[in-house]
Design a protein around this motif. Structure first.
Motif, PDB file in Angstrom:
ATOM      1  N   VAL A 143      -1.310 -20.148   3.559  1.00  0.00           N
ATOM      2  CA  VAL A 143      -1.493 -18.706   3.720  1.00  0.00           C
ATOM      3  C   VAL A 143      -0.137 -18.129   4.096  1.00  0.00           C
ATOM      4  O   VAL A 143       0.475 -18.565   5.088  1.00  0.00           O
ATOM      5  CB  VAL A 143      -2.538 -18.371   4.800  1.00  0.00           C
ATOM      6  N   GLN A 144       0.349 -17.166   3.317  1.00  0.00           N
ATOM      7  CA  GLN A 144       1.691 -16.607   3.520  1.00  0.00           C
ATOM      8  C   GLN A 144       1.612 -15.086   3.629  1.00  0.00           C
ATOM      9  O   GLN A 144       0.928 -14.425   2.831  1.00  0.00           O
ATOM     10  CB  GLN A 144       2.600 -16.980   2.346  1.00  0.00           C
ATOM     11  N   ARG A 145       2.316 -14.523   4.590  1.00  0.00           N
ATOM     12  CA  ARG A 145       2.391 -13.072   4.789  1.00  0.00           C
ATOM     13  C   ARG A 145       3.791 -12.593   4.446  1.00  0.00           C
ATOM     14  O   ARG A 145       4.784 -13.162   4.912  1.00  0.00           O
ATOM     15  CB  ARG A 145       2.076 -12.719   6.237  1.00  0.00           C
ATOM     16  N   ILE A 146       3.897 -11.542   3.619  1.00  0.00           N
ATOM     17  CA  ILE A 146       5.184 -10.994   3.191  1.00  0.00           C
ATOM     18  C   ILE A 146       5.287  -9.555   3.676  1.00  0.00           C
ATOM     19  O   ILE A 146       4.423  -8.722   3.376  1.00  0.00           O
ATOM     20  CB  ILE A 146       5.347 -11.051   1.662  1.00  0.00           C
ATOM     21  N   LYS A 147       6.361  -9.242   4.408  1.00  0.00           N
ATOM     22  CA  LYS A 147       6.532  -7.923   5.043  1.00  0.00           C
ATOM     23  C   LYS A 147       7.347  -6.987   4.142  1.00  0.00           C
ATOM     24  O   LYS A 147       8.464  -6.584   4.471  1.00  0.00           O
ATOM     25  CB  LYS A 147       7.210  -8.104   6.395  1.00  0.00           C
ATOM     26  N   TRP A 148       6.755  -6.621   2.996  1.00  0.00           N
ATOM     27  CA  TRP A 148       7.465  -5.744   2.060  1.00  0.00           C
ATOM     28  C   TRP A 148       7.872  -4.419   2.710  1.00  0.00           C
ATOM     29  O   TRP A 148       8.962  -3.888   2.445  1.00  0.00           O
ATOM     30  CB  TRP A 148       6.577  -5.449   0.857  1.00  0.00           C
ATOM     31  N   SER A 149       7.004  -3.851   3.540  1.00  0.00           N
ATOM     32  CA  SER A 149       7.241  -2.509   4.075  1.00  0.00           C
ATOM     33  C   SER A 149       8.410  -2.450   5.039  1.00  0.00           C
ATOM     34  O   SER A 149       8.877  -1.361   5.388  1.00  0.00           O
ATOM     35  CB  SER A 149       5.977  -1.985   4.765  1.00  0.00           C
ATOM     36  N   SER A 150       8.904  -3.610   5.506  1.00  0.00           N
ATOM     37  CA  SER A 150       9.995  -3.615   6.481  1.00  0.00           C
ATOM     38  C   SER A 150      11.339  -3.246   5.864  1.00  0.00           C
ATOM     39  O   SER A 150      12.291  -2.926   6.579  1.00  0.00           O
ATOM     40  CB  SER A 150      10.104  -4.988   7.135  1.00  0.00           C
ATOM     41  N   VAL A 151      11.448  -3.283   4.526  1.00  0.00           N
ATOM     42  CA  VAL A 151      12.688  -2.924   3.829  1.00  0.00           C
ATOM     43  C   VAL A 151      12.496  -1.532   3.229  1.00  0.00           C
ATOM     44  O   VAL A 151      11.620  -1.329   2.378  1.00  0.00           O
ATOM     45  CB  VAL A 151      13.022  -3.948   2.735  1.00  0.00           C
ATOM     46  N   ALA A 152      13.310  -0.563   3.660  1.00  0.00           N
ATOM     47  CA  ALA A 152      13.083   0.832   3.297  1.00  0.00           C
ATOM     48  C   ALA A 152      13.054   1.063   1.792  1.00  0.00           C
ATOM     49  O   ALA A 152      12.203   1.792   1.280  1.00  0.00           O
ATOM     50  CB  ALA A 152      14.156   1.711   3.943  1.00  0.00           C
TER      51      ALA A 152
ATOM     52  N   ILE B 180      12.118  -0.837  -0.518  1.00  0.00           N
ATOM     53  CA  ILE B 180      10.901  -1.389  -1.097  1.00  0.00           C
ATOM     54  C   ILE B 180       9.664  -0.686  -0.549  1.00  0.00           C
ATOM     55  O   ILE B 180       8.749  -0.335  -1.293  1.00  0.00           O
ATOM     56  CB  ILE B 180      10.800  -2.900  -0.814  1.00  0.00           C
ATOM     57  N   GLY B 181       9.615  -0.461   0.766  1.00  0.00           N
ATOM     58  CA  GLY B 181       8.408   0.027   1.410  1.00  0.00           C
ATOM     59  C   GLY B 181       8.257   1.529   1.509  1.00  0.00           C
ATOM     60  O   GLY B 181       7.121   2.023   1.627  1.00  0.00           O
ATOM     61  N   ASN B 182       9.369   2.301   1.501  1.00  0.00           N
ATOM     62  CA  ASN B 182       9.226   3.757   1.559  1.00  0.00           C
ATOM     63  C   ASN B 182       8.452   4.259   0.349  1.00  0.00           C
ATOM     64  O   ASN B 182       8.644   3.762  -0.757  1.00  0.00           O
ATOM     65  CB  ASN B 182      10.593   4.433   1.602  1.00  0.00           C
ATOM     66  N   PRO B 183       7.576   5.258   0.526  1.00  0.00           N
ATOM     67  CA  PRO B 183       6.810   5.750  -0.624  1.00  0.00           C
ATOM     68  C   PRO B 183       7.685   6.473  -1.631  1.00  0.00           C
ATOM     69  O   PRO B 183       8.760   6.990  -1.303  1.00  0.00           O
ATOM     70  CB  PRO B 183       5.798   6.705   0.014  1.00  0.00           C
ATOM     71  N   GLY B 184       7.212   6.522  -2.874  1.00  0.00           N
ATOM     72  CA  GLY B 184       7.870   7.271  -3.935  1.00  0.00           C
ATOM     73  C   GLY B 184       7.397   8.714  -3.968  1.00  0.00           C
ATOM     74  O   GLY B 184       6.794   9.204  -3.006  1.00  0.00           O
ATOM     75  N   PRO B 185       7.659   9.431  -5.071  1.00  0.00           N
ATOM     76  CA  PRO B 185       7.273  10.844  -5.166  1.00  0.00           C
ATOM     77  C   PRO B 185       5.800  11.067  -4.860  1.00  0.00           C
ATOM     78  O   PRO B 185       4.937  10.278  -5.250  1.00  0.00           O
ATOM     79  CB  PRO B 185       7.614  11.193  -6.611  1.00  0.00           C
ATOM     80  N   ASN B 186       5.522  12.153  -4.168  1.00  0.00           N
ATOM     81  CA  ASN B 186       4.186  12.491  -3.713  1.00  0.00           C
ATOM     82  C   ASN B 186       3.340  13.026  -4.870  1.00  0.00           C
ATOM     83  O   ASN B 186       3.599  14.122  -5.364  1.00  0.00           O
ATOM     84  CB  ASN B 186       4.289  13.540  -2.597  1.00  0.00           C
TER      85      ASN B 186
END
Length: 450
Positions: free
Chosen positions: A296-305, A307-313
């Motif tokens: 079981v592996q957890r990947i913290k994608w959201s920790s890198v801006a 990659i994790g910051n949202p795109g256009p609304n």
């Protein structure tokens, strides 16, 4: 001892000279596993070291690998087929990606300095790549600002190149050491030395669309390189006469230098670190010839801006930027909107005889892309979730082993709204875009040990 040290030095030199290729990966942009044996068992390896790439999953697992010296090298032929549909008055598209064949090398080695001390390395890759046609049918001059008044994909108002896409390659070199310190308890440590290569093309319209504060250092800047370092720590424990093995692994965030040529494309002025990830694993010898393993592996994608910051609304076409998010390149700039995810891996290995072993496995990770982040992820459609794997090994002699593996990632389509709907400036009700991917790969590996 002297001979072992010479072998270790030779392995390090060979690893440093290996030339990586571009990969397009599966659990997000990470491969599900490394080496033919791991990949044929759904990517397991945290508690089941099998070959010279054991440190890629857990540096402590090197202690499990039989023999005094083991070297493995091979390659994976990877075919990810991607498609995009966008029902948009401004950026319509219905296109399949080119660049569908990738060769992914792998290599690793282990030297046992004594029964309780092992040194080694693994070279592992990851990445993604797309190439789409965005030329406008019937208008051969609709590109690079030669004309105007037409749109397709990100070729807004004929500002883009005839093709659009991105290419990201990551390679990590993991010099590692494992030490069994007490009653079959082993700790392992790896230094992580990383290099990345990136290029983007066809995104000239991002400035005109209001995504970026400047048209410089956004696209068509050629290849750029970034370098960085991090660390890994692993533990391995064997119980009940080594029939049950438990393992854990933590990989730090790998801090990379900036992509300066693309500092106004990626958030944080070109930042693109490799995210932190960690996992636990178990393997169990049901019989001397049958092993079952689970990771079981957890990947913290959201920790890198970036990659994790949202795109256009997509909820407000009159304001591209979600609350708290700024233009591309800023520390809080637009990103791909990936969310943290957990991968579940199951693998089985059965030894038919001294010469033949067969393997099978399954890997599942929910796509990190939420359905309201389809727009930017047309460039990186990491949608697949379910992977079925098969493989086998053949030992023609005591010291030589050949392994093969096959993986099929089932087609997954993500549908959602974008900021550019079919009714011009009106907000999208439901979905108007879809990204899809299906994957097949075949790998071969050669191993030598004594």
């Amino acid at each position: 001892m002297r001979r072992s040290l010479q072998c270790a030095a030779a392995l390090a030199v060979v690893g440093a000279l290996a030339i990586p290729g571009i990969a397009s990966a599966t659990n997000g942009y990470f491969l599900i596993g490394f080496g033919a044996k791991s990949r044929s068992m759904g990517g397991v390896g945290i508690a089941y070291g099998q070959d010279g790439l054991a440190a890629a999953a857990n540096p402590a697992a090197m202690i499990m690998v039989p023999g005094t010296l083991r070297v493995d090298m091979g390659g994976e032929f990877f075919v990810p087929r991607r498609a995009v549909i966008h029902d948009s008055a401004l950026m319509p598209v219905n296109e399949r990606s080119g660049a569908n064949l990738f060769l992914i090398p792998n290599m690793g080695g282990i030297v046992k300095l004594d029964p309780d001390l092992a040194m080694g390395f693994a070279m592992i890759g990851a990445g993604l790549g797309t190439r789409y046609d965005q030329s406008v049918p019937g208008k051969p001059n609709c590109h690079n600002g030669l004309s105007s008044g037409s749109n397709r994909f990100f070729n807004f108002n004929c500002l883009g190149s005839p093709t659009v896409g991105v290419s990201l390659m990551q390679m990590q070199m993991l010099p590692s050491v494992a030490y069994r310190f007490w009653h079959n308890q082993t700790i392992g440590v790896s230094a992580v030395l990383a290099v990345q290569q990136f290029k983007a093309f066809g995104l000239q319209a991002f400035q005109a669309l209001g995504f970026s504060a400047t048209s410089k250092n956004v696209t068509n800047e050629g290849n750029d390189w970034a370098y960085g370092a991090g660390a890994r720590v692993g533990w391995l424990g064997q119980f009940f006469n080594k029939r049950l093995t438990l393992g854990a692994n933590w990989s730090s965030r790998v801090y990379m230098t900036k992509f300066n040529k693309y500092k106004n494309l990626f958030a944080d002025h070109g930042g693109f670190d490799i995210p932190e990830n960690y996992g636990i694993g178990m393997s169990y010898k049901v019989t001397p010839d049958l092993v079952v393993a689970i990771d079981v592996q957890r990947i913290k994608w959201s920790s890198v801006a970036s990659i994790g910051n949202p795109g256009p609304n997509p909820a407000n076409p009159n304001d591209f930027f979600p609350p708290g998010i700024g233009k591309m390149g800023l520390p809080n700039g637009l990103g791909f909107g990936w969310q943290d995810r957990t991968a579940y891996k199951l693998g089985v290995a059965y030894r038919l005889s001294e010469k033949y072993t067969v393997r099978a496995g399954y890997d599942y990770m929910k796509s990190p892309i939420p359905n309201n982040q389809v727009l930017f992820n047309m460039l990186a459609p990491a949608t697949v979730e379910k992977h079925l794997t098969l493989g086998a090994s053949y030992r023609p002699s005591r010291n030589v082993e050949w392994s093969v593996n096959y993986m099929h990632a089932f087609r997954k389509t993500i549908r959602g709204p974008t900021a550019f709907g079919p009714q011009g400036g009106a907000a999208v009700i439901g979905s108007n875009a879809a990204i899809s991917m299906v994957q097949n790969s075949f790998g071969v590996s050669f191993g030598y040990h004594f």
